[in-house]
Design an enzyme around this catalytic site. Structure first.
Site, PDB file in Angstrom:
ATOM      1  N   ASP A 137       7.133  -9.754  -5.288  1.00  0.00           N
ATOM      2  CA  ASP A 137       6.844  -8.314  -5.532  1.00  0.00           C
ATOM      3  C   ASP A 137       7.445  -7.500  -4.156  1.00  0.00           C
ATOM      4  OD1 ASP A 137       6.319  -6.018  -6.860  1.00  0.00           O
ATOM      5  OD2 ASP A 137       3.812  -6.368  -6.344  1.00  0.00           O
ATOM      6  N   TYR A 139       7.906  -3.604  -2.237  1.00  0.00           N
ATOM      7  CA  TYR A 139       7.088  -2.287  -2.044  1.00  0.00           C
ATOM      8  C   TYR A 139       8.040  -1.405  -1.457  1.00  0.00           C
ATOM      9  CZ  TYR A 139       2.892  -0.321  -0.052  1.00  0.00           C
ATOM     10  OH  TYR A 139       1.807   0.710   0.359  1.00  0.00           O
ATOM     11  N   HIS A 144       5.788   5.902  -2.894  1.00  0.00           N
ATOM     12  CA  HIS A 144       4.831   5.206  -3.205  1.00  0.00           C
ATOM     13  C   HIS A 144       3.923   4.738  -1.849  1.00  0.00           C
ATOM     14  CE1 HIS A 144       2.300   2.178  -5.041  1.00  0.00           C
ATOM     15  NE2 HIS A 144       2.433   1.340  -4.551  1.00  0.00           N
ATOM     16  N   ARG A 153      -5.295   4.019   4.501  1.00  0.00           N
ATOM     17  CA  ARG A 153      -5.382   4.274   6.283  1.00  0.00           C
ATOM     18  C   ARG A 153      -5.233   5.520   6.740  1.00  0.00           C
ATOM     19  NH1 ARG A 153      -2.088   0.031   4.963  1.00  0.00           N
ATOM     20  NH2 ARG A 153      -0.321   1.291   5.157  1.00  0.00           N
ATOM     21  N   GLU A 210       1.553  -0.730 -12.679  1.00  0.00           N
ATOM     22  CA  GLU A 210       2.566  -0.179 -11.593  1.00  0.00           C
ATOM     23  C   GLU A 210       3.677  -0.330 -12.046  1.00  0.00           C
ATOM     24  OE1 GLU A 210       2.360  -3.132  -8.169  1.00  0.00           O
ATOM     25  OE2 GLU A 210       0.862  -1.931  -7.400  1.00  0.00           O
ATOM     26  N   GLU A 212       7.579  -0.549 -12.301  1.00  0.00           N
ATOM     27  CA  GLU A 212       8.516  -1.149 -11.766  1.00  0.00           C
ATOM     28  C   GLU A 212       9.696  -1.376 -12.508  1.00  0.00           C
ATOM     29  OE1 GLU A 212       7.398  -4.069  -8.933  1.00  0.00           O
ATOM     30  OE2 GLU A 212       5.325  -3.443  -8.806  1.00  0.00           O
ATOM     31  N   ASP A 244       3.402  -4.347 -13.420  1.00  0.00           N
ATOM     32  CA  ASP A 244       2.760  -5.094 -12.481  1.00  0.00           C
ATOM     33  C   ASP A 244       1.476  -4.675 -12.110  1.00  0.00           C
ATOM     34  OD1 ASP A 244       2.701  -7.201 -10.755  1.00  0.00           O
ATOM     35  OD2 ASP A 244       3.056  -5.998  -9.183  1.00  0.00           O
ATOM     36  N   ARG A 248      -7.259  -2.465  -8.366  1.00  0.00           N
ATOM     37  CA  ARG A 248      -7.246  -1.889  -6.883  1.00  0.00           C
ATOM     38  C   ARG A 248      -8.372  -2.081  -6.418  1.00  0.00           C
ATOM     39  NH1 ARG A 248      -2.185  -1.420  -6.544  1.00  0.00           N
ATOM     40  NH2 ARG A 248      -1.284   0.098  -8.307  1.00  0.00           N
ATOM     41  N   GLN A 251      -8.116  -5.534  -4.884  1.00  0.00           N
ATOM     42  CA  GLN A 251      -7.054  -5.532  -3.858  1.00  0.00           C
ATOM     43  C   GLN A 251      -7.444  -5.080  -2.362  1.00  0.00           C
ATOM     44  OE1 GLN A 251      -3.747  -3.102  -5.206  1.00  0.00           O
ATOM     45  NE2 GLN A 251      -2.597  -3.355  -3.396  1.00  0.00           N
ATOM     46  N   TYR A 255      -7.016  -7.569   0.612  1.00  0.00           N
ATOM     47  CA  TYR A 255      -5.794  -7.218   1.313  1.00  0.00           C
ATOM     48  C   TYR A 255      -5.634  -7.495   2.895  1.00  0.00           C
ATOM     49  CZ  TYR A 255      -5.400  -2.489   3.340  1.00  0.00           C
ATOM     50  OH  TYR A 255      -5.468  -1.628   4.179  1.00  0.00           O
ATOM     51  N   LYS A 264      -3.566  -9.164  -7.638  1.00  0.00           N
ATOM     52  CA  LYS A 264      -2.114  -8.896  -8.307  1.00  0.00           C
ATOM     53  C   LYS A 264      -1.775 -10.306  -9.182  1.00  0.00           C
ATOM     54  CE  LYS A 264      -0.176  -6.107  -6.883  1.00  0.00           C
ATOM     55  NZ  LYS A 264       0.173  -4.642  -7.257  1.00  0.00           N
ATOM     56  N   THR A 268       1.501  -9.899 -15.080  1.00  0.00           N
ATOM     57  CA  THR A 268       2.810  -9.140 -14.733  1.00  0.00           C
ATOM     58  C   THR A 268       3.511  -9.100 -15.980  1.00  0.00           C
ATOM     59  OG1 THR A 268       2.663  -9.813 -12.347  1.00  0.00           O
ATOM     60  CG2 THR A 268       4.690  -8.872 -13.107  1.00  0.00           C
ATOM     61  N   THR A 361       6.532  -0.383  -6.911  1.00  0.00           N
ATOM     62  CA  THR A 361       6.042   0.779  -7.780  1.00  0.00           C
ATOM     63  C   THR A 361       6.974   1.919  -7.588  1.00  0.00           C
ATOM     64  OG1 THR A 361       3.868   0.239  -7.657  1.00  0.00           O
ATOM     65  CG2 THR A 361       4.184   2.260  -8.325  1.00  0.00           C
ATOM     66  N   GLU A 375      -2.106   6.584  -7.785  1.00  0.00           N
ATOM     67  CA  GLU A 375      -1.547   7.672  -7.074  1.00  0.00           C
ATOM     68  C   GLU A 375      -2.033   9.230  -7.966  1.00  0.00           C
ATOM     69  OE1 GLU A 375       1.856   5.264  -6.879  1.00  0.00           O
ATOM     70  OE2 GLU A 375       2.609   6.766  -5.465  1.00  0.00           O
TER      71      GLU A 375
HETATM   72 CA    CA Z   1       3.983  -4.332  -7.516  1.00  0.00          CA
END
Ligand code: CA
Length: 427
Positions: A137, A139, A144, A153, A210, A212, A244, A248, A251, A255, A264, A268, A361, A375
């Site tokens: 996967d 990014y 995104h 962050r 997600e 994708e 996907d 959250r 995650q 993470y 995750k 999928t 995504t 988002e």
């Molecule tokens: Ca993904």
């Protein structure tokens, strides 16, 4: 009969009636794997209009060329066809295109064969089209990554320093790849809210999508072998839609420091139809300007992105109709699929026929163009208003999500079909 034409030729017509808004005109011919109630053996088919063409039945009738030592079409996945190599992909598509032409009588005028080989899609059960060897996967949407980075962050650290230098990705789970239409079980995991003294093990409360594109890799490479971006482009068999699914809350707690893991690794969903890179060839466009310029092994010239419209429909549990919550386009991805593959192989990592790569995504720059609920609701703080007066932040049990993708042409559209999933309660 007219002279042979390239399968992408806009003037081609089929004797099978195809509605102008169907995703599957004769210029598309996506591959899939299906079975029927009268023949439960999964086998290779091609979508044309509302029908599935049973390519194994065509082969039995002597209308398909031999692709490999064993049948490439009487198989429960596309892997045998893909392993036959890029030349064979084109030959097979050309044969199917020819047989479906309005002026080719071989199938058109053979009533018995037509009854065997052309099946309404409503009567076909679709299977996972690929035996997925590995799932990676990425990014690669700057919008995104910026949105998620800002939420996790803060604005000043949204994009990590490495992001502009390489396609960021992680190795996901092939074992939880399920075909479009299969229910998505809400996962359990460790969750630690900001005011929890300790984590709890519980069903996810922030279940997300997600949006994708899935890339199907069409070559085997050896450990130690690398690929240029151009070679990587040629290694793409095709594309499917890809949802996907992501938890959250799981995650966010897990993470650091190694990245995505169990949040995750529960579902999928690729679409059931794989549109070939050849069919999408006319829609290649240049991606965004890359600054800083990529290192040599990632440098690309020309058009490696794809102009494909995408949308996300949410059908909340009990609602009679869905609502489109996002519209965006695949062409805005910062890193191309070819760059992702070149980077993946650059360590000497072996690629496999049947590897599935998630594009990452796909989000645009405005609110209605984001590819995740994270988002679209800005971390759950701005719920989506539904037409019936309810709201949604993350997915509830019984909700259905449908992804669609297509390129509109003059008089027809090349579509990827639909990728759907309904949320089932946690076990
Ligand atoms: Ca993904």
């Amino acid at each position: 009969m007219d002279a042979p034409k390239h399968p992408n030729d806009p003037s081609l017509r089929s004797f099978v009636e195809v509605a102008p808004d169907s995703p599957f005109p004769i210029q598309n011919l996506p591959w899939g794997v299906f079975s029927t109630s009268s023949d439960s053996r999964p086998r290779v088919g091609v979508a044309i209009g509302d029908l599935v063409l049973d390519v194994a039945a065509l082969e039995d009738a002597g209308l398909m060329p031999r692709m490999s030592a064993k049948s490439a079409f009487r198989q429960p996945s596309l892997n045998t066809l893909i392993a036959a190599g890029g030349y064979s992909w084109s030959v097979a598509r050309r044969h199917v295109s020819q047989i479906l032409r309005h002026d080719d009588p071989r199938l058109r005028d053979d009533k018995a064969l037509r009854a065997r080989a052309l099946i309404p899609q409503s009567q076909a059960r679709m299977h996972l089209p690929i035996e997925v060897k590995g799932y990676t996967d990425f990014y690669s949407s700057r919008e995104h990554a910026t949105n998620v980075g800002t939420m996790f962050r803060g604005k000043d650290n949204a994009l990590n320093e490495n992001w502009l230098w390489m396609p960021i990705g992680y190795n996901g789970r092939a074992s939880t790849v399920i075909v479009s239409g299969e229910p998505v079980r809400r996962p359990k995991g460790q969750i630690k809210g900001p005011d929890f003294p300790a984590p709890v093990h519980a069903p996810s409360r922030r279940l997300d999508i997600e949006l994708e594109m899935g890339v199907i890799v069409g070559v085997d490479t050896k450990i130690g072998e690398t690929m240029s971006v151009e070679q990587a482009q040629g290694a793409i068999f095709g594309f499917s839609l890809l949802n996907d699914w992501s938890a959250r809350d799981i995650q966010q707690w897990e993470y650091v420091p190694l990245g995505p893991f169990q949040g995750k690794a529960f579902a999928t969903s690729p679409g059931a139809w794989v549109t070939t890179a050849e069919a999408l060839e006319p829609f290649r466009v240049e991606g965004p300007r890359q600054d800083p310029p990529p290192l040599d092994y990632l440098r690309q010239t020309g058009a490696h992105n794809y102009d494909i419209e995408l949308e996300v429909e949410l059908r909340p549990k009990g609602a009679t109709q869905g609502v489109i919550v996002s519209r965006t386009n695949f062409k805005g991805m910062y890193w191309s699929s070819a760059q992702q593959i070149a980077h993946h192989a650059s360590s000497g990592c072996a690629m496999r026929v049947g590897d599935l790569l998630g594009s990452g995504t796909i989000s645009g720059s405005e609110k209605g163009t984001f590819g995740s609920l994270l988002e679209l609701t800005w971390g759950g703080k701005e719920p989506l208003a539904l037409p019936d007066g309810r709201t949604r932040t993350f997915l509830e049990d019984g909700d259905v999500v449908i992804l669609r993708g297509w390129k509109q042409c003059e008089g027809y559209r090349i579509g990827l079909g639909e990728c759907a999933g309904e949320i089932a309660p946690a076990q």
